[in-house]
Design a protein around this motif. Sequence first.
Motif, short mmCIF file in Angstrom:
data_model
loop_
_atom_site.label_atom_id
_atom_site.label_comp_id
_atom_site.label_asym_id
_atom_site.label_seq_id
_atom_site.Cartn_x
_atom_site.Cartn_y
_atom_site.Cartn_z
N ALA A 1 -5.87 20.28 -4.84
CA ALA A 1 -4.95 19.62 -4.12
C ALA A 1 -5.52 18.01 -4.23
N ILE A 2 -4.44 17.37 -4.48
CA ILE A 2 -4.58 15.83 -4.57
C ILE A 2 -3.67 14.93 -3.79
N GLY A 3 -4.55 14.25 -2.65
CA GLY A 3 -3.78 13.30 -2.05
C GLY A 3 -4.00 11.79 -2.49
N ASN A 4 -2.79 10.96 -2.31
CA ASN A 4 -2.98 9.74 -3.13
C ASN A 4 -2.76 8.58 -1.97
N VAL A 5 -3.83 7.71 -1.87
CA VAL A 5 -3.68 6.42 -0.89
C VAL A 5 -4.05 5.40 -1.65
N PHE A 6 -3.26 4.22 -2.09
CA PHE A 6 -3.79 3.35 -2.82
C PHE A 6 -3.01 1.87 -2.74
N HIS A 7 -3.50 0.95 -3.71
CA HIS A 7 -3.17 -0.18 -3.63
C HIS A 7 -2.28 -0.42 -4.78
N GLU B 1 0.79 -1.29 -0.08
CA GLU B 1 -0.02 -0.02 -0.11
C GLU B 1 0.86 1.12 -0.12
N MET B 2 0.40 2.36 -0.61
CA MET B 2 1.03 3.44 -0.63
C MET B 2 0.53 4.73 -0.32
N MET B 3 0.89 5.69 0.17
CA MET B 3 0.12 6.92 1.02
C MET B 3 1.21 7.95 0.59
N ASP B 4 0.64 9.13 0.18
CA ASP B 4 1.58 10.37 -0.15
C ASP B 4 1.51 11.30 1.18
N LYS B 5 2.26 12.51 0.91
CA LYS B 5 2.74 13.47 2.07
C LYS B 5 1.10 14.02 2.57
N LEU B 6 0.21 14.64 1.55
CA LEU B 6 -0.86 14.91 1.96
C LEU B 6 -1.70 14.25 2.91
N VAL B 7 -1.78 12.93 2.62
CA VAL B 7 -2.86 11.87 3.03
C VAL B 7 -2.10 11.51 4.72
N ALA C 1 -10.41 19.07 3.98
CA ALA C 1 -11.40 19.99 3.09
C ALA C 1 -12.74 19.15 3.39
N PRO C 2 -13.63 20.14 3.11
CA PRO C 2 -15.18 19.40 3.45
C PRO C 2 -15.44 18.20 2.62
N SER C 3 -15.08 18.14 1.36
CA SER C 3 -15.47 17.01 0.49
C SER C 3 -14.10 16.65 -0.34
N TYR C 4 -14.56 15.24 -0.81
CA TYR C 4 -13.39 14.77 -1.91
C TYR C 4 -14.15 14.00 -2.81
N MET C 5 -13.36 14.28 -3.98
CA MET C 5 -13.79 13.27 -5.13
C MET C 5 -12.81 12.20 -5.10
N VAL C 6 -13.02 10.97 -4.94
CA VAL C 6 -11.97 9.75 -4.92
C VAL C 6 -12.14 9.24 -6.34
N LEU D 1 -7.22 11.46 -4.27
CA LEU D 1 -8.42 12.27 -3.66
C LEU D 1 -8.22 13.55 -3.91
N ILE D 2 -9.07 14.22 -4.78
CA ILE D 2 -9.15 15.60 -4.96
C ILE D 2 -10.08 16.17 -3.83
N LEU D 3 -9.19 17.24 -3.22
CA LEU D 3 -9.93 17.95 -2.39
C LEU D 3 -10.50 19.13 -2.57
N PHE D 4 -11.89 19.35 -2.36
CA PHE D 4 -12.75 20.58 -2.51
C PHE D 4 -13.80 20.87 -1.75
N ASP D 5 -14.66 21.82 -1.99
CA ASP D 5 -15.71 22.05 -1.10
C ASP D 5 -17.02 21.96 -2.04
N GLU D 6 -17.78 20.97 -1.99
CA GLU D 6 -18.83 20.52 -2.86
C GLU D 6 -20.08 21.85 -2.68
N ARG D 7 -20.07 22.56 -1.73
CA ARG D 7 -20.92 23.51 -1.57
C ARG D 7 -20.79 24.73 -2.89
N ASP D 8 -19.48 24.65 -3.22
CA ASP D 8 -19.25 25.70 -4.18
C ASP D 8 -19.40 25.01 -5.77
#
Lengths: 459, 469
Positions: free
Chosen positions: B364-370, B249-255, B332-337, B379-386
């Motif tokens: 900003a994109i965080g990466n966690v994966f197999h 498994e891998m994770m990057d700095k953001l995550v 962030a309040p929302s993410y799109m994975v 994981l794309i970070l954002f605010d879905e209310r916008d």
Amino acid sequence: MLDHRLKKKITDIVGETGLRDGERANGYAVDGQVPAAVIFPTTPDEVEKVVTLALEEGLTIIPWGGGTQMGLGAPPRHVDLVVCLGRLEQILDQDAENMSLTAQAGIRLGVIQEKLRNVGQGFFLPLDPPCAEEVTLGGAVAANASGAGRLRYGTLRDLVLGVEVVIPEETGKGTRAVAGGKTVKNVSGYDMSKLYIGSLGTLGIVVAITCKILPLPEDRATVVAGFSGEDAPWACAQAVRESQLTPSSIEVYDRETASLFLEAVKPSAEEVSWVAVRLEGISEAVAHQIAEIEALARSQGVAHIGILRGSDEVEYWQQMGRLGVAVGTEKPLSIGLKVSVPLSLASEISKTIGERGARMNLPFRRLSHAGSGIVYTHVPLSEDIYVEKEEALAHMVKTVREQAEDMGGSVIVEYAPPAFKKKVDVWGEAGSVFPVMKGLKREFDPKGILNPGRFVGGI
Amino acid sequence: MKKGVLIQKMESIVGRGNVVSSRTGLLVYEYDGSLQRGLPEAVAFATAAEQVSDLARLARAERIPFLARGSGTNLSGGTVPVRGGIVIELSRMNRILEIDLKNQRAVVEPGVFNLTLQEVLAPLGYYYAPDPASQKVATMGGNIGENSGGPLCLKYGVTTNHVLGLEVVLPNGAIVQMGGKALDYPGYDLKGVIVGSEGTIGIVTKITVRIMRLPAAVKTLLAIYDSVEDAGQTVSDIIAEGIIPATLEMMDKLVMQAVEQAVHAGYPLDAEAVLIIELDGLPEGMDRIAQRVLEICKKNGVRKVEMAATGAERDKLWMGRRGAFGAIGRLAPSYMVNDGTVPRTELPRVLKRVAEIGEKYGVAIGNVFHAGDGNLHPLILFDERDRNQREVVEKASYEILQACLDVGGTISGEHGIGKEKLRAMRLLFGNKDLHAMWKVKRVFDPENLCNPGKVLPEMEEEETGTAHA
């Protein structure tokens, strides 16, 4: 007989060399029915065109791979064309680094293994069905053929990553469709590969397959333990299954079966039953497991232990894989049963089968995947013995099937003379899902041209 | 049928306290783990197959859609009633019916949490291999719908490789059995098609799975890197040497930064990436293999490799990884994975593309994966209310999927197509391929009422000769 007009239509697609008719088609009979023509396409395009032609002319198609499992299934309702996939034998993508291989349906497993052995540090396709050298990849898929290694590696339902299939569409054209892909994880759309695997070519003709390949194990050895009683090998098998050892195969077989085997394990007078455990992996782990299994066997009162390695070991498993063929060539009218029950009940049903064989005074050869709950029985028969024992054998299949079904399992007659297949349902009942199966057949093959009547419930 | 009558009929099937129909009550079922939304007409908690069957028949009689839902942690909208209708909630159908050690099987109801099954099996010395990160809350029924993976799937396969039997309520209400405790039942492998069909061709009411002996030994390593590419290359090199770890498994700095805030798993805050590598099997020879893995890490410029010395240390490492998606909520309040899956050797290249796409769209994109099976989760970070942000994120997502396809990958490794990736299905499949899949849908659900609008994009009449809505 093929008329001139039809003959020309076929040769227009596959050329003169792609057609055998008349007497030359005799070697391609299915349950005694000889086709009018045997067609050898060389590309998926040609397969599409042949299917289109069959739809136009209202002809049935029996797909054919290496011809090693054509005995599987009920007798076809009608045999017009045998379509042999053997000339679609290219490797389309060999990606050892990503552990996947894409090849056309007609490639023989033996060819695949040979090629993969020489890639990098050595790879293999972890599939070891009977007649592993001659079986084609497409044929293995159609029959869901598997072998002893399934304990560790699974079957094609666990190995196939994607397929390309020619479907006889309602548009009247043979049409190619793909599903799956190259990656081990893939949930894009329905898992169509699962439908095609084991469907005996009744939903479409598979033309290309992508499957998982693995690096060859560092080390390999087989422990063969012979006992003077029938129960001990099963007890050993159970102990191994319940332990934390990681065998690739656990097989149990009887004296009748052993008589076909390698010199190295030629049965001594007192041995009546064996368990063979195949170990693969890193050398320390293999060595440890050999020791553990030897100790286990001794605790069960083993009569003789053999450890096989190298070419002897490979030869042993190959011979095991040819058991059905050996029986068939020895006495052409033979019957093969596949009984599958929950793991812990396999020894019981194997015993029942053995007792029936003894009562009928017939040499039942039993070989079981003791780690999977599957008992194969091969019964060699000469013509007069068949005639004499037909009723009793049919009765036996019915009662063994009842017993297996009570246990929550199933019985399939894998091969038998056509006359026997008329007396006994080779597949058994389809159960509550039969309407869905029929619906799928109607959708994929509305004209019913592919292997009509050979599958479960007469599909 | 007027709403009041519908509710009454539902109540007569599952009992009065088991139907939700108030506005506030229904809002809870309007969403799942994705960004999709859809309000149901009513929600019924079912606890028996017969109830599920009666509910399906009722919906069918009224020509309204229906779908099954477990915990609603679905990541592609598979459990959101996008066309309204009835939600058949299965989280109360949660009994473990049988643990059958001698046949190596467990039989469970769909509402059982994956982790619950694991916790029952562990003291007996067994486990169920598919172990999705969401196991604490995702249900077995949900696992079936999505053909869930998990960190162990590189070595042990995914859900479909461990499901041996299913009881299914077909969209017409019929209750059927597929498979069972034994292997290789004759007939088409219908259970194989049900798994991963995202609840669009039937509702699973009982599951028979394979359980296995726990491995004798486990070795868990945390490899810390100063570059994501080096970590990716390590993954390729390990497999290339013929070593198949149980997990990679891998994770990057953001995550990692998010995870450390949430669970303090001990991840370094200044590293670009970490790899969690787990070996399992017999202890004999494991040290030698671990040494080889260490050498491969070093060859690829690893900063440091830590080895978990105790079970507690191992659990801590995993807690971080499993809590990753949840921890993102701190950033962030929302993410799109995304769920693209690529051939493993393409990982370094695709990770680079993902970073470029992030820069291009200013997200900003965080990466966690197999990493072991090439299944990425940017994981794309954002605010879905916008609303603007949402559009940007969807564009970025689509480009990431395209990047995966460009290298011979696929659009979904384990989260499913749902509603979210419907459009993307056409990037991967042609009309003929989709047409074949629609055949399956038509056989099981000719009226298209069972979780409609998911998995298969609609086809035009001229594409197929008949319309599929």
